[in-house]
Design a protein around this motif. Sequence first.
Motif, PDB file in Angstrom:
ATOM      1  N   LEU A  50       0.724  -1.443  -0.119  1.00 48.12           N
ATOM      2  CA  LEU A  50      -0.013  -0.161   0.041  1.00 48.12           C
ATOM      3  C   LEU A  50       0.631   1.260   0.007  1.00 48.12           C
ATOM      4  N   ASP A  51       1.854   1.308   0.902  1.00 46.32           N
ATOM      5  CA  ASP A  51       2.761   2.407   0.782  1.00 46.32           C
ATOM      6  C   ASP A  51       3.237   2.628  -0.741  1.00 46.32           C
ATOM      7  N   LYS A  52       3.298   1.944  -1.533  1.00 47.56           N
ATOM      8  CA  LYS A  52       3.624   2.401  -3.020  1.00 47.56           C
ATOM      9  C   LYS A  52       2.541   2.968  -3.720  1.00 47.56           C
ATOM     10  N   SER A  53       1.487   2.938  -3.267  1.00 48.92           N
ATOM     11  CA  SER A  53       0.267   3.447  -4.145  1.00 48.92           C
ATOM     12  C   SER A  53      -0.167   4.748  -3.325  1.00 48.92           C
ATOM     13  N   GLY A  54       0.644   4.927  -2.254  1.00 47.52           N
ATOM     14  CA  GLY A  54       0.220   6.212  -1.643  1.00 47.52           C
ATOM     15  C   GLY A  54      -1.026   6.092  -0.395  1.00 47.52           C
ATOM     16  N   ILE A  55      -1.296   4.915  -0.154  1.00 50.73           N
ATOM     17  CA  ILE A  55      -2.235   4.556   0.620  1.00 50.73           C
ATOM     18  C   ILE A  55      -1.630   3.983   1.946  1.00 50.73           C
ATOM     19  N   HIS A  56      -2.149   4.443   3.231  1.00 49.92           N
ATOM     20  CA  HIS A  56      -1.768   4.103   4.447  1.00 49.92           C
ATOM     21  C   HIS A  56      -3.036   3.606   5.334  1.00 49.92           C
ATOM     22  N   VAL A  57      -2.581   2.621   6.058  1.00 50.66           N
ATOM     23  CA  VAL A  57      -3.709   1.965   6.964  1.00 50.66           C
ATOM     24  C   VAL A  57      -3.307   2.059   8.266  1.00 50.66           C
ATOM     25  N   ALA A  58      -4.369   2.742   9.004  1.00 56.33           N
ATOM     26  CA  ALA A  58      -4.052   2.791  10.624  1.00 56.33           C
ATOM     27  C   ALA A  58      -5.100   2.190  11.284  1.00 56.33           C
ATOM     28  N   GLN A  59      -4.736   1.789  12.285  1.00 57.57           N
ATOM     29  CA  GLN A  59      -5.666   1.135  13.287  1.00 57.57           C
ATOM     30  C   GLN A  59      -5.947   2.101  14.470  1.00 57.57           C
ATOM     31  N   TYR A  60      -7.190   2.540  14.483  1.00 58.69           N
ATOM     32  CA  TYR A  60      -7.920   3.441  15.582  1.00 58.69           C
ATOM     33  C   TYR A  60      -8.176   2.545  16.872  1.00 58.69           C
ATOM     34  N   ILE A  61      -7.947   3.110  18.069  1.00 57.53           N
ATOM     35  CA  ILE A  61      -8.308   2.400  19.138  1.00 57.53           C
ATOM     36  C   ILE A  61      -9.027   3.508  20.070  1.00 57.53           C
ATOM     37  N   THR A  62     -10.065   2.927  21.091  1.00 51.65           N
ATOM     38  CA  THR A  62     -10.947   3.905  21.742  1.00 51.65           C
ATOM     39  C   THR A  62     -10.538   3.822  23.089  1.00 51.65           C
ATOM     40  N   GLN A  63      -9.299   3.014  23.380  1.00 51.25           N
ATOM     41  CA  GLN A  63      -8.948   3.158  24.793  1.00 51.25           C
ATOM     42  C   GLN A  63      -7.085   3.014  24.552  1.00 51.25           C
ATOM     43  N   LEU A  64      -6.461   3.704  25.431  1.00 48.93           N
ATOM     44  CA  LEU A  64      -5.037   3.378  25.220  1.00 48.93           C
ATOM     45  C   LEU A  64      -4.747   2.065  25.951  1.00 48.93           C
ATOM     46  N   PRO A  65      -3.750   1.387  25.339  1.00 49.67           N
ATOM     47  CA  PRO A  65      -3.453  -0.039  25.798  1.00 49.67           C
ATOM     48  C   PRO A  65      -2.410   0.199  26.961  1.00 49.67           C
ATOM     49  N   PRO A  66      -2.116  -0.849  27.573  1.00 49.39           N
ATOM     50  CA  PRO A  66      -1.241  -0.658  29.013  1.00 49.39           C
ATOM     51  C   PRO A  66      -0.090   0.068  28.566  1.00 49.39           C
ATOM     52  N   LYS A  67       0.514   0.771  29.314  1.00 52.70           N
ATOM     53  CA  LYS A  67       1.843   1.545  29.111  1.00 52.70           C
ATOM     54  C   LYS A  67       2.848   0.593  28.548  1.00 52.70           C
ATOM     55  N   GLU A  68       3.109  -0.519  29.192  1.00 56.92           N
ATOM     56  CA  GLU A  68       4.217  -1.340  28.141  1.00 56.92           C
ATOM     57  C   GLU A  68       3.804  -1.624  26.918  1.00 56.92           C
ATOM     58  N   VAL A  69       2.875  -2.049  26.523  1.00 59.53           N
ATOM     59  CA  VAL A  69       2.228  -2.482  25.154  1.00 59.53           C
ATOM     60  C   VAL A  69       2.366  -1.329  24.210  1.00 59.53           C
ATOM     61  N   PHE A  70       2.059  -0.066  24.676  1.00 62.65           N
ATOM     62  CA  PHE A  70       1.962   1.291  23.931  1.00 62.65           C
ATOM     63  C   PHE A  70       3.386   1.554  23.759  1.00 62.65           C
ATOM     64  N   GLU A  71       4.474   1.543  24.817  1.00 60.80           N
ATOM     65  CA  GLU A  71       5.770   1.706  24.411  1.00 60.80           C
ATOM     66  C   GLU A  71       6.366   0.607  23.547  1.00 60.80           C
ATOM     67  N   GLU A  72       6.027  -0.578  23.384  1.00 56.43           N
ATOM     68  CA  GLU A  72       6.619  -1.686  22.722  1.00 56.43           C
ATOM     69  C   GLU A  72       5.940  -1.213  21.101  1.00 56.43           C
ATOM     70  N   LYS A  73       4.927  -1.049  20.991  1.00 54.26           N
ATOM     71  CA  LYS A  73       4.332  -0.476  19.590  1.00 54.26           C
ATOM     72  C   LYS A  73       5.132   0.557  19.297  1.00 54.26           C
ATOM     73  N   LEU A  74       5.217   1.818  19.796  1.00 55.55           N
ATOM     74  CA  LEU A  74       5.858   2.805  19.564  1.00 55.55           C
ATOM     75  C   LEU A  74       7.492   2.729  19.074  1.00 55.55           C
ATOM     76  N   ARG A  75       8.062   1.749  19.958  1.00 54.82           N
ATOM     77  CA  ARG A  75       9.467   1.458  19.700  1.00 54.82           C
ATOM     78  C   ARG A  75       9.526   0.723  18.317  1.00 54.82           C
ATOM     79  N   LYS A  76       8.762  -0.137  17.938  1.00 56.34           N
ATOM     80  CA  LYS A  76       8.576  -0.853  16.784  1.00 56.34           C
ATOM     81  C   LYS A  76       8.322   0.112  15.492  1.00 56.34           C
ATOM     82  N   ALA A  77       7.416   1.056  15.896  1.00 56.72           N
ATOM     83  CA  ALA A  77       7.146   1.905  14.584  1.00 56.72           C
ATOM     84  C   ALA A  77       8.259   2.610  14.420  1.00 56.72           C
TER      85      ALA A  77
END
Length: 94
Positions: A50-77
Motif C-alpha cells: 500500500l505504501d507504494k500506492s500512497g495509501i496508508h492503513v491506521a488502526q484506531y483505538i478507543t482506549q489506550l493500551p497498557p503503558k508497556e504495550v504502547f511503548e513496545e508498539k512505539l519502539r517498533k514503529a
Amino acid sequence: MDKFKPEHKGQVELYLRWLNKYERNEGEEAPIGLILCAKKSQETVELLELDKSGIHVAQYITQLPPKEVFEEKLRKAILKARLQLQQRDNDSEN
C-alpha cells in the motif's frame, strides 16, 4: 469501522486517481489515502504494498493500551520508520 479488507485498496485507489486527475492543482503533490479501521493485519498491508500506492492503513483505538504495550508498539514503529528511511537513502544512492 470494521477490520481492514484488501478490497479497500481498490476503492481508495479509484478515489485517489480521480482526485489526481480532476482536483489536483499545479505544483501540488499527489494525494494520499488514509484508511482508518478497527483491526488490520500487518502482513496483508505489507503484501498489498500500500505504501507504494500512497495509501496508508491506521488502526484506531478507543482506549489506550497498557503503558508497556504502547511503548513496545512505539519502539517498533520508530524502528520500522528508521529502516524505511535507510532503505530509501540506499536506493537513492544506487
